[in-house]
Design a protein around this motif. Structure first.
Motif, PDB file in Angstrom:
ATOM      1  N   SER A 659       0.859  -1.180   0.000  1.00  0.00           N
ATOM      2  CA  SER A 659       0.000   0.000   0.000  1.00  0.00           C
ATOM      3  C   SER A 659       0.898   1.232   0.000  1.00  0.00           C
ATOM      4  CB  SER A 659      -0.909   0.002   1.238  1.00  0.00           C
ATOM      5  OG  SER A 659      -1.721   1.161   1.239  1.00  0.00           O
ATOM      6  N   TRP A 660       0.744   2.091  -1.034  1.00  0.00           N
ATOM      7  CA  TRP A 660       1.614   3.265  -1.179  1.00  0.00           C
ATOM      8  C   TRP A 660       0.770   4.445  -1.637  1.00  0.00           C
ATOM      9  CZ3 TRP A 660       3.837   6.017  -5.511  1.00  0.00           C
ATOM     10  CH2 TRP A 660       4.922   6.837  -5.155  1.00  0.00           C
ATOM     11  N   HIS A 661       0.594   5.416  -0.747  1.00  0.00           N
ATOM     12  CA  HIS A 661      -0.186   6.620  -1.030  1.00  0.00           C
ATOM     13  C   HIS A 661      -1.562   6.280  -1.595  1.00  0.00           C
ATOM     14  CE1 HIS A 661       3.043   9.395  -0.085  1.00  0.00           C
ATOM     15  NE2 HIS A 661       3.862   8.687  -0.837  1.00  0.00           N
ATOM     16  N   GLY A 662      -2.203   5.307  -0.967  1.00  0.00           N
ATOM     17  CA  GLY A 662      -3.565   4.975  -1.357  1.00  0.00           C
ATOM     18  C   GLY A 662      -3.690   3.990  -2.486  1.00  0.00           C
ATOM     19  N   CYS A 663      -2.593   3.632  -3.130  1.00  0.00           N
ATOM     20  CA  CYS A 663      -2.630   2.653  -4.220  1.00  0.00           C
ATOM     21  C   CYS A 663      -2.259   1.290  -3.643  1.00  0.00           C
ATOM     22  CB  CYS A 663      -1.656   3.040  -5.326  1.00  0.00           C
ATOM     23  SG  CYS A 663      -1.683   1.920  -6.744  1.00  0.00           S
ATOM     24  N   ARG A 664      -3.151   0.314  -3.816  1.00  0.00           N
ATOM     25  CA  ARG A 664      -2.951  -1.019  -3.247  1.00  0.00           C
ATOM     26  C   ARG A 664      -2.582  -1.993  -4.363  1.00  0.00           C
ATOM     27  NH1 ARG A 664      -8.855  -0.800  -1.063  1.00  0.00           N
ATOM     28  NH2 ARG A 664      -8.907   0.152  -3.128  1.00  0.00           N
ATOM     29  N   VAL A 665      -1.464  -2.681  -4.167  1.00  0.00           N
ATOM     30  CA  VAL A 665      -0.939  -3.578  -5.194  1.00  0.00           C
ATOM     31  C   VAL A 665      -0.680  -4.940  -4.558  1.00  0.00           C
ATOM     32  CG1 VAL A 665       0.845  -3.937  -6.946  1.00  0.00           C
ATOM     33  CG2 VAL A 665       0.204  -1.608  -6.276  1.00  0.00           C
ATOM     34  N   ALA A 666      -1.128  -5.990  -5.262  1.00  0.00           N
ATOM     35  CA  ALA A 666      -0.867  -7.360  -4.823  1.00  0.00           C
ATOM     36  C   ALA A 666       0.093  -8.023  -5.803  1.00  0.00           C
ATOM     37  CB  ALA A 666      -2.175  -8.146  -4.736  1.00  0.00           C
ATOM     38  N   TRP A 667       1.167  -8.614  -5.260  1.00  0.00           N
ATOM     39  CA  TRP A 667       2.161  -9.306  -6.081  1.00  0.00           C
ATOM     40  C   TRP A 667       1.959 -10.806  -5.883  1.00  0.00           C
ATOM     41  CZ3 TRP A 667       5.971  -6.725  -8.993  1.00  0.00           C
ATOM     42  CH2 TRP A 667       5.928  -5.330  -8.889  1.00  0.00           C
ATOM     43  N   VAL A 668       1.538 -11.485  -6.940  1.00  0.00           N
ATOM     44  CA  VAL A 668       1.193 -12.903  -6.872  1.00  0.00           C
ATOM     45  C   VAL A 668       2.278 -13.708  -7.570  1.00  0.00           C
ATOM     46  CG1 VAL A 668      -0.530 -14.652  -7.434  1.00  0.00           C
ATOM     47  CG2 VAL A 668      -1.260 -12.323  -6.839  1.00  0.00           C
ATOM     48  N   SER A 669       2.956 -14.547  -6.798  1.00  0.00           N
ATOM     49  CA  SER A 669       4.013 -15.392  -7.356  1.00  0.00           C
ATOM     50  C   SER A 669       3.659 -16.872  -7.317  1.00  0.00           C
ATOM     51  CB  SER A 669       5.331 -15.181  -6.588  1.00  0.00           C
ATOM     52  OG  SER A 669       5.698 -13.824  -6.584  1.00  0.00           O
ATOM     53  N   ASN A 670       2.616 -17.244  -6.544  1.00  0.00           N
ATOM     54  CA  ASN A 670       2.248 -18.639  -6.386  1.00  0.00           C
ATOM     55  C   ASN A 670       0.754 -18.817  -6.654  1.00  0.00           C
ATOM     56  OD1 ASN A 670       4.900 -19.639  -5.325  1.00  0.00           O
ATOM     57  ND2 ASN A 670       4.431 -18.151  -3.705  1.00  0.00           N
ATOM     58  N   ARG A 671       0.292 -20.053  -6.527  1.00  0.00           N
ATOM     59  CA  ARG A 671      -1.096 -20.385  -6.797  1.00  0.00           C
ATOM     60  C   ARG A 671      -2.021 -19.714  -5.782  1.00  0.00           C
ATOM     61  NH1 ARG A 671      -3.383 -24.811  -9.410  1.00  0.00           N
ATOM     62  NH2 ARG A 671      -1.294 -25.705  -9.626  1.00  0.00           N
ATOM     63  N   LEU A 672      -3.172 -19.243  -6.271  1.00  0.00           N
ATOM     64  CA  LEU A 672      -4.225 -18.735  -5.398  1.00  0.00           C
ATOM     65  C   LEU A 672      -5.234 -19.851  -5.136  1.00  0.00           C
ATOM     66  CD1 LEU A 672      -5.088 -15.160  -6.736  1.00  0.00           C
ATOM     67  CD2 LEU A 672      -3.972 -15.730  -4.594  1.00  0.00           C
ATOM     68  N   TRP A 673      -5.653 -19.994  -3.869  1.00  0.00           N
ATOM     69  CA  TRP A 673      -6.617 -21.032  -3.512  1.00  0.00           C
ATOM     70  C   TRP A 673      -8.016 -20.432  -3.464  1.00  0.00           C
ATOM     71  CZ3 TRP A 673      -4.524 -25.628  -3.814  1.00  0.00           C
ATOM     72  CH2 TRP A 673      -3.151 -25.759  -3.593  1.00  0.00           C
ATOM     73  N   ALA A 674      -8.975 -21.288  -3.625  1.00  0.00           N
ATOM     74  CA  ALA A 674     -10.367 -20.829  -3.646  1.00  0.00           C
ATOM     75  C   ALA A 674     -10.764 -20.192  -2.321  1.00  0.00           C
ATOM     76  CB  ALA A 674     -11.300 -22.002  -3.979  1.00  0.00           C
ATOM     77  N   GLY A 675     -10.165 -20.619  -1.239  1.00  0.00           N
ATOM     78  CA  GLY A 675     -10.540 -20.097   0.068  1.00  0.00           C
ATOM     79  C   GLY A 675      -9.710 -18.914   0.517  1.00  0.00           C
ATOM     80  N   GLN A 676      -8.966 -18.306  -0.393  1.00  0.00           N
ATOM     81  CA  GLN A 676      -8.113 -17.162  -0.037  1.00  0.00           C
ATOM     82  C   GLN A 676      -8.963 -16.010   0.488  1.00  0.00           C
ATOM     83  OE1 GLN A 676      -4.449 -17.064  -0.788  1.00  0.00           O
ATOM     84  NE2 GLN A 676      -4.745 -15.584   0.857  1.00  0.00           N
ATOM     85  N   ARG A 677      -8.534 -15.404   1.589  1.00  0.00           N
ATOM     86  CA  ARG A 677      -9.301 -14.302   2.162  1.00  0.00           C
ATOM     87  C   ARG A 677      -9.366 -13.122   1.204  1.00  0.00           C
ATOM     88  NH1 ARG A 677      -7.749 -10.037   5.549  1.00  0.00           N
ATOM     89  NH2 ARG A 677      -5.631 -10.896   5.695  1.00  0.00           N
ATOM     90  N   PRO A 678     -10.568 -12.538   0.953  1.00  0.00           N
ATOM     91  CA  PRO A 678     -10.703 -11.414   0.019  1.00  0.00           C
ATOM     92  C   PRO A 678      -9.924 -10.186   0.511  1.00  0.00           C
ATOM     93  CG  PRO A 678     -12.834 -12.422   0.462  1.00  0.00           C
ATOM     94  CD  PRO A 678     -11.879 -13.005   1.458  1.00  0.00           C
ATOM     95  N   VAL A 679      -9.190  -9.579  -0.394  1.00  0.00           N
ATOM     96  CA  VAL A 679      -8.435  -8.356  -0.108  1.00  0.00           C
ATOM     97  C   VAL A 679      -8.581  -7.436  -1.321  1.00  0.00           C
ATOM     98  CG1 VAL A 679      -6.217  -7.337   0.488  1.00  0.00           C
ATOM     99  CG2 VAL A 679      -6.765  -9.640   1.279  1.00  0.00           C
ATOM    100  N   PRO A 680      -9.474  -6.450  -1.285  1.00  0.00           N
ATOM    101  CA  PRO A 680      -9.645  -5.560  -2.448  1.00  0.00           C
ATOM    102  C   PRO A 680      -8.362  -4.761  -2.712  1.00  0.00           C
ATOM    103  CG  PRO A 680     -11.482  -5.368  -0.915  1.00  0.00           C
ATOM    104  CD  PRO A 680     -10.415  -6.147  -0.203  1.00  0.00           C
ATOM    105  N   VAL A 681      -7.908  -4.776  -3.963  1.00  0.00           N
ATOM    106  CA  VAL A 681      -6.722  -4.016  -4.368  1.00  0.00           C
ATOM    107  C   VAL A 681      -7.013  -3.322  -5.694  1.00  0.00           C
ATOM    108  CG1 VAL A 681      -5.119  -5.567  -3.176  1.00  0.00           C
ATOM    109  CG2 VAL A 681      -5.689  -5.977  -5.576  1.00  0.00           C
ATOM    110  N   ASP A 682      -6.103  -2.433  -6.083  1.00  0.00           N
ATOM    111  CA  ASP A 682      -6.228  -1.726  -7.361  1.00  0.00           C
ATOM    112  C   ASP A 682      -5.529  -2.475  -8.494  1.00  0.00           C
ATOM    113  OD1 ASP A 682      -7.486   0.741  -6.235  1.00  0.00           O
ATOM    114  OD2 ASP A 682      -5.580   0.828  -5.160  1.00  0.00           O
TER     115      ASP A 682
END
Length: 758
Positions: A659-682
């Motif tokens: 999170s940098w000055h209101g901009c939210r970024v997710a860096w995904v390097s591995n598999r996402l699971w169906a039960g992953q907790r929701p995290v709203p990002v830009d």
């Protein structure tokens, strides 16, 4: 002291007027040429019209008719410049490569000397025919190719080889990062619009048919001379500089040496251009005048002999563009001097520029052409005036006294001669820098304050080295042949001795340049960015300053102050805009993940993996954009600096959230699971071919998230995953193909859904 000058009356400088008109026509084509119809018929109609009006005006004794005819001549010349540029632009023709999609094979000739890189050979092919859907068609266009050096069957391309190539060349890529060098535009100025990586099994050599046999033999001669240096200059670094100094071959000069020369303002030493050609011509004229100056018709036949030597040297160095440009310029200067017209040097230079531009209008955008002519013009105008600031002979005369011994008076005379030689060199260097430093700032974003110190020593030594290198070339081949015929290897002592002296001279001036650069690191002003408008303002400021020094009128001084204020104001406005600017950049760097966080004049460039960017990646991919933005405080970091940024990881192997000055970024390097907790990002950045499903991305990060494939993702992965993501309603961007993702930020709010393509 002041710089005194006289006006340059337009009436006595017709070539200056004409070359300015030609320039205007060429520049007009660059800006508005795409909308113009075929202009050659217009020029063919305008020329006889002008000639008819010229005959008519000759019968009218009036200033109005003469002025109108002169204006028409300028308009026709400007039209000629536009037509020349139009005819030189290959991409406008109907048979250009752009018009042929799905090319199966194409036939082309190698049209350039190959550049030997660490892993590839690079050269240019000129296409003559293409095969599309089983049918051959005539075609034209340039393709810049790279051939791997170490694959089985790889051979160095040769000028004049006719190739049959399998595959379709791709259009040249636009720059992928903000501020990055626009290689596509550079290629287009050389009429090259396509690129291709050609493996050895993709092409076959059909024949040998050089486009220009003279250039073919010239390249062969340059290779032969290169082999002489390889035999007699043993040290690798000195050999590389010898090749660059005498032959203009810079393939073996390492990046560190090139940077050292650039940092001290001595790059011109490593380019066969006006310096080498001028030295050769000057020394030859001095020798001839010393022994044959009294002979009848000396100025004519000495000029002819000098030009013969210059063009022979151009031939032996491969007829490169820079040496040809210098040879043409000296041809006109020497011819004018032989006919005792050297007082009108501006006309002479204008005629040389006119001929070169008419032959190749795209020289207007060639950096070497711009620097060469601006430096020569500045030297012609300013060097004599700067030299008059100090008269060494007058100083020596004031020191002499009738009662002084003869040896002391002779010492004063020799000292005055030495001072005068040094001062003339200083005046020449200062004069050249006055006209070229704005271009240096504009193109290279740096200026070496130690240019005088480095050039005063390095240029004389390199000049002597040039003559010794030419002497080595002159004696080596004949003595080698004679030694082989007589079976007397003792003759090779002579070229070996000359080669040893040559190598040591190169070592001396190279070590001196390195010493100056290392001893005065603060003398290099770096990171200076000028917009085109600011560069023009600098030149206007210089011109107005010279006008004030010439005529001493307050109006000129007022104009200098006004333009200076405008220039400073533009810099202040640019600095204020940068201070208020925040942006997040996901860079396009092959096989790397790189993120830039720009906050005003500060920038943090980080790599999520622990491997930092190397010097080449920083210099060519990131630094140009930092310079253009005016980033003064730049740090490169490997890994996530958790103490400086709001960074957290979701689980042991989960995404990294920034999170940098209101901009939210997710860096995904591995598999996402169906039960992953929701995290709203830009923004979601996919790295290392992370295998995810569109529904998991939507569920975890939101239905309107922007998905970015960074450069660590392979092309097959992007091609496979991109369509399902788009079908799921997600926005997708691939930095490898589409360029860096730039996310501008306003205050604490992220500006969503827009891509700033720079």
């Amino acid at each position: 002291m002041s710089i005194r000058a006289t006006t340059i009356p337009w009436a006595t400088h017709p070539a200056v007027r004409l070359v300015l008109a030609l320039l205007a026509g060429i520049v007009f084509w660059f800006h508005w040429g795409a909308t113009l119809p075929e202009l050659l018929p217009w020029l063919l109609a305008a020329v006889p019209l002008y000639l008819a009006l010229h005959l008519w005006a000759g019968q009218r004794a009036g200033a109005g008719a003469t002025d109108a005819l002169g204006l028409l001549a300028l308009l026709v010349t400007a039209l000629a410049g536009t037509v020349a540029a139009q005819q030189a632009t290959e991409s406008r023709y109907a048979d250009h490569l752009y018009r042929w999609p799905n090319i199966e094979f194409y036939r082309a000739v190698v049209d350039d000397t190959p550049v030997i890189r660490p892993k590839t050979y690079a050269t240019t092919l000129r296409v003559s025919a293409v095969r599309v859907a089983g049918q051959w068609h005539s075609a034209r266009g340039g393709v810049r190719i790279s051939v791997p050096r170490y694959e089985a069957g790889a051979q160095e391309p040769r000028y004049g080889q006719v190739w049959l190539v399998r595959g379709s060349p791709a259009p040249a890529k636009a720059p992928l990062n903000p501020g990055e060098f626009d290689y596509r535009r550079y290629l287009s100025y050389h009429q090259i619009f396509h690129q291709q990586f050609v493996h050895p099994d993709q092409y076959r050599v059909l024949a040998f048919a050089p486009p220009n046999w003279l250039r073919h033999y010239s390249i062969g001669a340059a290779r032969q001379l290169d082999s002489v240096f390889r035999r007699y200059v043993r040290a690798p670094r000195e050999f590389a500089i010898a090749d660059a100094l005498v032959l203009g071959l810079k393939d073996d000069v390492d990046a560190e040496t090139k940077q050292a020369y650039a940092n001290t303002g001595t790059t011109h030493i490593m380019a066969v251009s006006g310096l080498q050609v001028g030295l050769l011509f000057t020394v030859l004229q001095l020798i001839l005048s010393r022994f044959f100056g009294h002979l009848r018709g000396f100025r004519y036949w000495s000029a002819a002999l000098g030009l013969l030597v210059i063009w022979a040297y151009a031939f032996l160095t491969g007829l490169s563009a820079s040496v040809l440009r210098a040879a043409v310029m000296f041809t006109f200067v020497a011819s004018a001097k032989a006919w005792e017209r050297q007082s009108n040097m501006y006309n002479t230079l204008a005629v040389a520029a006119f001929c070169l531009l008419l032959y190749d209008p795209y020289l207007v955008v060639d950096v070497g052409f711009q620097l060469s002519f601006l430096a020569v013009l500045s030297i012609v105008y300013l060097q004599p005036r700067i030299a008059r600031w100090f008269d060494a002979q007058e100083w020596a005369a004031r020191q002499r006294r009738p009662w002084q011994p003869r040896w002391r008076q002779q010492l004063l005379g020799r000292t005055a001669w030495a001072f005068d030689a040094v001062w003339q060199a200083v005046a020449l260097s200062l004069a050249a820098q006055v006209a070229t430093f704005p271009l240096g700032l504009f193109y290279f974003h740096q200026f070496p304050l130690n240019f005088l110190l480095s050039n005063l020593i390095a240029v004389p030594i390199s000049s002597v080295a040039l003559y010794v290198g030419l002497l080595l070339q002159a004696v080596a081949l004949p003595l080698e042949w004679l030694a082989a015929q007589l079976e007397w290897p003792g003759l090779l002592v002579v070229p070996r001795a000359v080669g040893w002296v040559f190598e040591k001279l190169i070592w001396c001036f190279n070590e001196y340049i390195l010493l100056v650069g290392n001893s005065l690191p603060g003398a290099l002003l770096q990171g200076i960015y000028l917009s085109p408008a600011q560069a023009w303002l600098l030149y206007l400021l210089i011109a107005l300053g010279l006008a004030f020094l010439a005529w001493r009128r307050l109006a000129w001084l007022g104009a200098v102050a006004a333009v200076g204020l405008v220039f400073v104001g533009s810099r202040v406005v640019a600095a204020r805009e940068i201070a208020a600017d925040r942006r997040l950049i996901i860079y396009s760097i092959p096989r790397r993940s790189a993120l830039g966080l720009h906050d005003g004049a500060a920038a943090l460039v980080l790599t999520p993996d622990s491997l930092p960017l190397n010097h080449t990646e920083q210099t060519y991919r990131v630094l140009p954009g930092l310079t253009a933005r005016g980033n003064r405080r730049v740090r490169y970091v490997a890994g996530w600096p958790a103490r400086e940024l709001a960074v957290r990881r979701l689980g042991a192997e989960g995404p990294v959230l920034l999170s940098w000055h209101g901009c939210r970024v997710a860096w995904v390097s591995n598999r996402l699971w169906a039960g992953q907790r929701p995290v709203p990002v830009d923004i979601v950045v996919l790295r290392r071919n992370a295998w995810v499903k569109p529904e998991h991305l939507r569920a975890t990060f939101g239905p309107r998230v922007q998905v970015v494939f960074d450069s660590s993702c392979r092309s097959w992965y992007v091609e496979k995953l991109g369509p399902p993501l788009r079908a799921a309603g997600l926005r997708v961007h691939d930095v490898t193909m589409q360029g860096a993702w730039v996310q501008p930020l306003t205050g604490e709010q992220a500006t969503r859904g827009s891509r700033a393509a720079e």
